[in-house]
Design an enzyme around this catalytic site. Structure first.
Site, mmCIF file in Angstrom:
data_model
loop_
_atom_site.group_PDB
_atom_site.id
_atom_site.type_symbol
_atom_site.label_atom_id
_atom_site.label_comp_id
_atom_site.label_asym_id
_atom_site.label_seq_id
_atom_site.Cartn_x
_atom_site.Cartn_y
_atom_site.Cartn_z
ATOM 1 N N HIS A 53 5.508 4.571 6.230
ATOM 2 C CA HIS A 53 5.258 3.507 5.255
ATOM 3 C C HIS A 53 4.119 3.912 4.340
ATOM 4 O O HIS A 53 3.166 4.548 4.762
ATOM 5 C CB HIS A 53 4.885 2.211 5.975
ATOM 6 N N ASP A 57 6.665 -11.830 7.030
ATOM 7 C CA ASP A 57 6.159 -10.858 6.049
ATOM 8 C C ASP A 57 6.973 -10.909 4.762
ATOM 9 O O ASP A 57 6.417 -10.809 3.672
ATOM 10 C CB ASP A 57 6.143 -9.434 6.611
ATOM 11 N N ARG A 114 2.275 -13.407 -1.994
ATOM 12 C CA ARG A 114 1.029 -12.697 -2.353
ATOM 13 C C ARG A 114 1.167 -12.062 -3.719
ATOM 14 O O ARG A 114 0.221 -12.041 -4.516
ATOM 15 C CB ARG A 114 0.730 -11.611 -1.299
ATOM 16 N N SER A 164 0.530 -6.866 6.998
ATOM 17 C CA SER A 164 1.870 -6.851 6.417
ATOM 18 C C SER A 164 2.597 -5.564 6.809
ATOM 19 O O SER A 164 3.737 -5.590 7.286
ATOM 20 C CB SER A 164 1.748 -6.954 4.889
ATOM 21 N N LYS A 171 5.583 -5.375 10.017
ATOM 22 C CA LYS A 171 6.956 -4.861 9.806
ATOM 23 C C LYS A 171 7.246 -3.660 10.687
ATOM 24 O O LYS A 171 8.311 -3.524 11.257
ATOM 25 C CB LYS A 171 7.106 -4.340 8.367
#
Ligand code: URA
Length: 434
Positions: free
Chosen positions: A82, A161, A168, A183, A187
């Site tokens: 990520h 999320d 957000r 966040s 995930k």
């Protein structure tokens, strides 16, 4: 407990209990806490801060808002990666198939564009027909069958999320370290991968503009991952100027395809090799990073990595012809070249300004319900350190109409700093942690 009291306690700077945070987040995921209350709480959290314990509680609440994928008995050593968000960052589209081509299963949970940054899901959806909303069962079956999947959160997986992320984006509460860490890790933990590689961006085009803050974000996420029993590594990489040359959804898919064909930009390829090596080492597939790099280059050269992307596109319902002919991706009607106003060296190119330009062109969202135009964007022709002559093309704008292209031209000219001397450029990979 009343939601308004939880908001008031945070606004007063008090530390919330795990039960309070869980009640707020689970209520929001179920639709019982409205957007306006969650927005107020997010803003209070940004202004008054969240402690380490609150960040851990928020992460757990995000994870338990849905199911956690369990790969036991199906596949071992599933990995995920990520990015904390950047500009022109199409690494997932390259590195996921590269790693999967070497037999390491990758189950990737991705996000959409957030703030000024792009999102892998928005990019992937440039491929006509491609679905990113897979059920857990579909995702697991796909990873077992072909070794890779790139999917969105769903009502099943970290649904809190998904909702928080969109909220957000529209309430100026994106760039706060504990919210980013929870966040991402919420995930990732829900996705069930045993090994997680994090690419934490630092610089003008990242949420963390200072390297020290990016290191702190990496440290926080490593801790959250370890607490959840996962093997985690982080790479801190520079986001001073866009990664690669293309910024904008379809344009980035085309650049990722070129990279998988061995014709991509050097910085993008290098970052993919670094991240891919970490993924292979975490999975125990190679002895060390040197062997991993050699294997990854082999997967590119043999066409196996491109073949894996083709399999992913087919499995997720996308038009596979795009993989061989990126000309089939959505294209803008107006293509406009921006020329250098003077000669010299490109001393600086603001990734943030390029990203904001693409967002204004329609490539990103201003409000969470906005549609985006996947065809628009910018292709850079000169990046920092390049020598340019007056009148030489600096970049090409892809826009929906001429006024949009003209607006983009002036903001892009302001994004380039052309100086008489070449700049000093810092490293692309700043640190590797864990
Ligand atoms: N990526 C995410 O998934 N979440 C954030 O908050 C920022 C980047």
């Amino acid at each position: 407990m009343r939601t308004v009291d939880v908001i008031a306690r945070k606004r007063a700077g008090e530390e919330l209990s795990a039960a309070e945070i869980d009640s707020l987040v689970s209520g929001y995921a179920r639709g019982e806490v409205p957007d306006y209350q969650m927005s107020a709480w997010l803003m209070a959290a940004c202004l008054r801060g969240l402690t380490g314990a609150e960040t851990a509680a928020l992460t757990s609440a995000i994870v338990s808002s849905g199911r956690v994928i369990d790969w036991t008995g199906r596949l071992s050593n599933v990995v995920d990666k990520h990015s904390s968000g950047g500009v022109g960052d199409k690494t997932s589209l390259v590195v996921v198939p590269m790693v999967a081509a070497l037999g390491v299963p990758v189950a990737k949970m991705s996000g959409r564009g957030l703030g000024f940054t792009g999102g892998t899901l928005d990019k992937l959806e440039s491929i006509p027909g491609l679905r990113v909303r897979l059920s857990i069962a579909e995702m697991q079956t796909q990873v077992e069958r072909i070794g890779l999947a790139i999917v969105a959160q769903s009502a099943e997986l970290a649904p809190a999320d998904g909702k928080l992320y969109a909220l957000r984006d529209a309430t100026a509460t994106v760039d706060y370290l504990p919210l980013i860490a929870s966040s991402i890790m919420g995930k990732k933990i829900a996705g069930g991968a045993q090994g997680i590689v994090l690419d934490v961006k630092a610089g003008d085009g990242a949420f963390m503009t200072e390297v020290e803050n990016a290191r702190a974000l990496a440290g926080c996420m490593l801790e959250l991952g370890r607490r959840a029993g996962r093997r985690v590594r982080a790479v801190v990489s520079s986001m001073e100027s866009p990664l690669g040359y293309a910024v904008g959804n379809s344009l980035e898919v085309a650049e990722a395809l070129a990279t998988l064909r061995g014709q991509g930009p050097a910085d993008l390829l290098e970052l993919c090799l670094v991240l891919g090596s970490q993924m292979l080492v975490l999975a125990g597939a190679t002895r060390d990073e040197e062997e991993a790099r050699r294997s990854l280059k082999g997967a590119l050269a043999s066409g196996a990595a491109l073949g894996k992307l083709r399999q992913l596109v087919a499995a997720q319902g996308g038009q596979t012809a795009v993989v061989d002919d990126p000309g089939l991706l959505p294209r803008s009607p107006v293509v406009h070249t921006v020329a250098a106003p003077r000669g010299g060296f490109v001393a600086r190119l603001s990734a943030r300004a390029v990203a904001e330009t693409v967002r204004h062109l329609g490539g990103g969202r201003a409000r969470k319900e906005d549609d985006i135009d996947r065809s628009v964007g910018v292709v850079l022709l000169a990046k920092p350190d390049a020598a340019v002559e007056k009148g030489q093309p600096l970049c090409v704008v892809h826009a929906a109409d001429l006024p949009a292209a003209e607006g983009a031209t002036s903001s892009l000219l302001a994004a380039f700093d052309i100086a008489p001397e070449p700049p000093r450029i810092g490293p692309l990979v700043i640190d590797q942690i864990g």
